[in-house]
Design a protein around this motif. Structure first.
Motif, PDB file in Angstrom:
ATOM      1  N   UNK A 188     -15.148  -4.657  19.338  1.00 56.63           N
ATOM      2  CA  UNK A 188     -15.352  -3.686  20.416  1.00 56.63           C
ATOM      3  C   UNK A 188     -16.824  -3.297  20.512  1.00 56.63           C
ATOM      4  N   UNK A 189     -17.222  -2.204  19.847  1.00 55.57           N
ATOM      5  CA  UNK A 189     -18.607  -1.739  19.852  1.00 55.57           C
ATOM      6  C   UNK A 189     -18.990  -0.882  21.038  1.00 55.57           C
ATOM      7  N   UNK A 208     -10.197   8.841  23.008  1.00 60.68           N
ATOM      8  CA  UNK A 208     -11.527   8.501  23.535  1.00 60.68           C
ATOM      9  C   UNK A 208     -11.859   7.046  23.231  1.00 60.68           C
ATOM     10  N   UNK A 209     -11.471   6.583  22.064  1.00 59.85           N
ATOM     11  CA  UNK A 209     -11.688   5.187  21.696  1.00 59.85           C
ATOM     12  C   UNK A 209     -10.916   4.278  22.661  1.00 59.85           C
ATOM     13  N   UNK A 210      -9.644   4.586  22.894  1.00 55.43           N
ATOM     14  CA  UNK A 210      -8.839   3.789  23.821  1.00 55.43           C
ATOM     15  C   UNK A 210      -9.415   3.817  25.235  1.00 55.43           C
ATOM     16  N   UNK A 219     -10.438  -4.221  26.811  1.00 58.90           N
ATOM     17  CA  UNK A 219      -9.721  -4.370  25.544  1.00 58.90           C
ATOM     18  C   UNK A 219      -8.454  -3.524  25.572  1.00 58.90           C
ATOM     19  N   UNK A 220      -7.407  -3.982  24.905  1.00 61.28           N
ATOM     20  CA  UNK A 220      -6.150  -3.225  24.918  1.00 61.28           C
ATOM     21  C   UNK A 220      -6.246  -1.942  24.094  1.00 61.28           C
ATOM     22  N   UNK A 221      -5.352  -1.019  24.414  1.00 57.31           N
ATOM     23  CA  UNK A 221      -5.243   0.215  23.624  1.00 57.31           C
ATOM     24  C   UNK A 221      -4.815  -0.152  22.211  1.00 57.31           C
ATOM     25  N   UNK A 222      -5.194   0.689  21.275  1.00 54.91           N
ATOM     26  CA  UNK A 222      -4.828   0.464  19.880  1.00 54.91           C
ATOM     27  C   UNK A 222      -3.419   0.963  19.614  1.00 54.91           C
ATOM     28  N   UNK A 223      -2.715   0.277  18.757  1.00 56.69           N
ATOM     29  CA  UNK A 223      -1.376   0.690  18.358  1.00 56.69           C
ATOM     30  C   UNK A 223      -1.471   1.699  17.227  1.00 56.69           C
ATOM     31  N   UNK A 224      -0.538   2.650  17.154  1.00 59.30           N
ATOM     32  CA  UNK A 224      -0.541   3.588  16.029  1.00 59.30           C
ATOM     33  C   UNK A 224      -0.407   2.847  14.701  1.00 59.30           C
ATOM     34  N   UNK A 225      -0.948   3.454  13.674  1.00 60.04           N
ATOM     35  CA  UNK A 225      -0.850   2.925  12.312  1.00 60.04           C
ATOM     36  C   UNK A 225      -0.089   3.922  11.449  1.00 60.04           C
ATOM     37  N   UNK A 235     -18.342   9.849  11.450  1.00 63.68           N
ATOM     38  CA  UNK A 235     -17.309  10.840  11.763  1.00 63.68           C
ATOM     39  C   UNK A 235     -16.504  10.533  13.019  1.00 63.68           C
ATOM     40  N   UNK A 236     -16.859   9.503  13.777  1.00 60.18           N
ATOM     41  CA  UNK A 236     -16.088   9.167  14.981  1.00 60.18           C
ATOM     42  C   UNK A 236     -14.877   8.351  14.544  1.00 60.18           C
ATOM     43  N   UNK A 237     -13.690   8.941  14.621  1.00 63.79           N
ATOM     44  CA  UNK A 237     -12.512   8.233  14.115  1.00 63.79           C
ATOM     45  C   UNK A 237     -11.900   7.288  15.145  1.00 63.79           C
ATOM     46  N   UNK A 238     -11.601   6.087  14.710  1.00 63.43           N
ATOM     47  CA  UNK A 238     -10.828   5.180  15.549  1.00 63.43           C
ATOM     48  C   UNK A 238      -9.373   5.641  15.510  1.00 63.43           C
TER      49      UNK A 238
END
Length: 121
Positions: A10-11, A97-99, A107-113, A84-87
């Protein structure tokens, strides 16, 4: 076992935010660690990463192609805002905000972990 790091393909955050921090984080201050030559002075008390204070933004420490393959050239010495910026939040939910930023570059949204505290269980 190595886990997938979505930041490496990403970046976008490194091209979206002004990365400003307390001046003493730079390595020209006692105990500082961010390479001072990669920063610029904002105020007497704040610096930012070069490239992140003008538009278009791109942090001077970012290498690679955004949305494909990127890495931070000073990862071990990156400033506090980058640390400190959490993915993902502690509960395993992606940072909205990342999504949002990922969507801007296709890029697709991230799935929960699994939540961070359950990783050791």
């Amino acid at each position: 076992m190595e886990t997938y790091n979505p930041c490496l393909d990403c970046g976008i955050c490194c091209t979206h935010f002004r990365i400003s921090f307390y001046w003493a984080e730079a390595d020209d201050a006692p105990g500082g660690f961010v390479p001072a030559d990669m920063t610029e002075q904002l105020t007497p008390h704040l610096r930012c990463m070069k490239g992140s204070n003008s538009i278009p933004r791109r942090c001077s420490a970012l290498a690679g192609t955004v949305g494909e393959k990127v890495w931070c050239t000073i990862y071990e010495n990156r400033p506090t805002p980058c640390r400190e910026f959490p993915v993902y939040f502690d509960d395993g939910q992606p940072n909205p905000k990342c999504d949002e930023l990922r969507a801007r570059i296709g890029l697709p949204a991230l799935l929960p972990q699994a939540p961070a505290d359950s990783a050791a269980a």
